[in-house]
Design an enzyme around this catalytic site. Structure first.
Site, PDB file in Angstrom:
ATOM      1  CG  ASP A   8       2.961   3.181  -6.857  1.00  0.00           C
ATOM      2  OD1 ASP A   8       3.770   3.926  -6.251  1.00  0.00           O
ATOM      3  OD2 ASP A   8       1.928   2.758  -6.307  1.00  0.00           O
ATOM      4  CB  SER A   9       5.423   0.860  -3.884  1.00  0.00           C
ATOM      5  OG  SER A   9       4.245   1.566  -3.527  1.00  0.00           O
ATOM      6  CB  CYS A  71       6.094   5.777  -6.610  1.00  0.00           C
ATOM      7  SG  CYS A  71       6.540   5.363  -4.924  1.00  0.00           S
ATOM      8  CD  GLU A 149      -0.560  -1.962  -2.878  1.00  0.00           C
ATOM      9  OE1 GLU A 149      -0.462  -3.075  -3.400  1.00  0.00           O
ATOM     10  OE2 GLU A 149      -0.480  -0.895  -3.517  1.00  0.00           O
ATOM     11  CB  CYS A 181       1.275   8.936  -0.884  1.00  0.00           C
ATOM     12  SG  CYS A 181       1.228   7.158  -1.168  1.00  0.00           S
ATOM     13  CG  HIS A 183      -0.933   3.786  -2.564  1.00  0.00           C
ATOM     14  ND1 HIS A 183       0.357   3.837  -3.036  1.00  0.00           N
ATOM     15  CD2 HIS A 183      -1.285   2.462  -2.580  1.00  0.00           C
ATOM     16  CE1 HIS A 183       0.766   2.607  -3.321  1.00  0.00           C
ATOM     17  NE2 HIS A 183      -0.204   1.752  -3.060  1.00  0.00           N
TER      18      HIS A 183
HETATM   19  N1  DGL Z   1       2.497   5.331  -3.949  1.00  0.00           N
HETATM   20  C1  DGL Z   1       3.687   5.684  -3.325  1.00  0.00           C
HETATM   21  C2  DGL Z   1       3.958   7.145  -3.171  1.00  0.00           C
HETATM   22  O1  DGL Z   1       3.462   7.920  -3.955  1.00  0.00           O
HETATM   23  C3  DGL Z   1       4.364   4.759  -2.362  1.00  0.00           C
HETATM   24  C4  DGL Z   1       3.622   4.325  -1.183  1.00  0.00           C
HETATM   25  C5  DGL Z   1       4.394   3.262  -0.440  1.00  0.00           C
HETATM   26  O2  DGL Z   1       4.684   2.222  -1.037  1.00  0.00           O
HETATM   27  O3  DGL Z   1       4.662   3.485   0.738  1.00  0.00           O
HETATM   28  O4  DGL Z   1       4.686   7.558  -2.315  1.00  0.00           O
END
Ligand code: DGL
Length: 268
Positions: A8-9, A71, A149, A181, A183
Site C-alpha cells: 500500500d502507499s 490500495c 499516516e 480507500c 486507509h
Molecule cells: N490506501 C490507498 C487506497 O486504498 C491509498 C491512499 C493514498 O495514498 O492516497 O486508495
C-alpha cells in the site's frame, strides 16, 4: 505455506493484512508501505502506475508467491501493468459499490475514495455495471490519508475534515457508505460519530482476503499448516513507526507471529 506480499502507499493496507492474518494466519507476509510517498491519491496516473510496478517487482524478487495490492488507488491505476509483468497471482482492491448496491434500501450510496480512484477508468467502468436505480454520490477524501499516516485517525482534525467530506453524502440521504480507500476503515469510529449507527459501511477486506485464499490454495507448493507465519514490515519512510502503527491499528495478535521490520533500501 506461501509468502504473501501486501503493498500500500502507507498504513491503509494494514486493514487488509489484519483480515489476512485472521483468515490465513499460517502464511508468511511482507507488508510494504510506501509511506515516504503517501498519499498516492493526489498523484498522476503515470506516477502511480510506475511506482506500484517497481514495488510489486521488489516483492516478487524477494520471493513472494502472491501479492495483494492493498490500495484502491494503485489497483485502479496499475494492476493491469503489474499482472502483465509478473507471473504470480495479483489480487487487487476496488471500492465495494457492487455489494453496496445490493445492500442499500433507498438506492442512495455514498463512495468515499481518493481523487485518483474516482477519476480512474477502472472506477468509471465499475460504476457502469450498477443498476440504473442506484444513485451514487462520489466524494474525494482529500487530506484524510496524511492524517491517518500521522497517527491522527481519532483526532479533532480528522473529525472536522471528515465532516466536510461526508456532508454531501449525508445531505443526499445515503443509507450506505463505501469505504473506497484502505486507509478509511481506520476512521470507522469518527464516521460512526458523524453518521450514527444506522448507515451501512461497506469495506471489502473480507472479500479481498477470500479471493487471496482461493489464489493461494491454487499454488502447488502450499501445504496445510496449523502454525503462525512470520510478518515482516518494510517502510520507505520509517520502519519503527510503521511497526508501532501496526500494533496500534490492527486487531490481530501480532505477538503470536514472529515479526520484524526494516527500511526499504534503494530499489531499481
Ligand atoms: N490506501 C490507498 C487506497 O486504498 C491509498 C491512499 C493514498 O495514498 O492516497 O486508495
Amino acid at each position: 505455506m506461501a509468502l504473501i506480499g501486501v503493498f500500500d502507499s502507507g498504513v491503509g493496507g494494514l486493514s487488509i493484512l489484519d483480515e489476512a492474518l485472521r483468515q490465513l494466519p499460517q502464511h508468511d507476509y511482507i507488508y510494504l508501505a510506501d509511506s515516504a510517498n503517501a498519499p498516492y491519491g493526489e498523484k498522476s496516473s503515470d506516477w502511480i502506475a510506475v511506482r506500484s510496478l517497481v514495488l510489486c517487482k521488489y516483492l516478487a524478487n524477494n520471493g513472494c508467491d502472491a501479492i495483494v495490492i492493498a490500495c484502491n488507488t494503485a489497483t485502479a491505476e496499475a494492476i493491469k501493468h503489474i499482472r502483465a509483468e509478473l507471473d504470480i497471482p495479483i489480487v487487487g482492491v476496488e471500492p465495494g459499490i457492487k455489494p453496496a448496491a445490493m445492500q442499500t434500501q433507498n438506492g442512495i450510496v455514498g463512495v468515499l475514495a481518493t481523487e485518483a480512484t474516482l477519476k480512474s477508468d477502472k472506477f468509471r467502468a465499475l460504476l457502469a455495471t450498477l443498476p440504473e436505480n442506484c444513485h451514487v454520490i462520489k466524494q474525494s477524501g482529500a487530506g484524510l490519508v496524511p492524517l491517518i499516516e500521522a497517527g491522527k485517525a481519532d483526532s479533532e482534525d480528522a473529525l472536522e475534515l471528515l465532516g466536510q467530506h461526508l456532508a454531501p453524502i449525508l445531505d443526499a440521504g445515503a443509507d450506505t457508505l463505501v469505504l473506497g480507500c484502505t486507509h478509511y476503515p481506520f476512521l470507522r469510529k469518527a464516521i460512526r460519530k458523524l453518521l450514527g449507527d444506522s448507515i451501512t459501511l461497506v469495506d471489502t477486506s473480507d472479500a479481498v482476503v477470500r479471493q487471496l485464499k482461493r489464489q493461494v490454495e491454487s499454488l502447488h507448493q502450499v501445504t496445510p499448516s496449523q502454525d503462525r507465519g512470520t510478518v515482516m514490515f518494510i517502510s520507505s519512510k520509517d520502519e519503527s513507526s510503521l511497526l508501532a502503527m501496526a500494533k496500534d491499528l490492527m486487531f490481530s495478535d501480532l505477538q503470536s507471529h514472529s515479526i520484524s521490520s526494516k527500511q526499504l533500501g534503494e530499489i531499481a
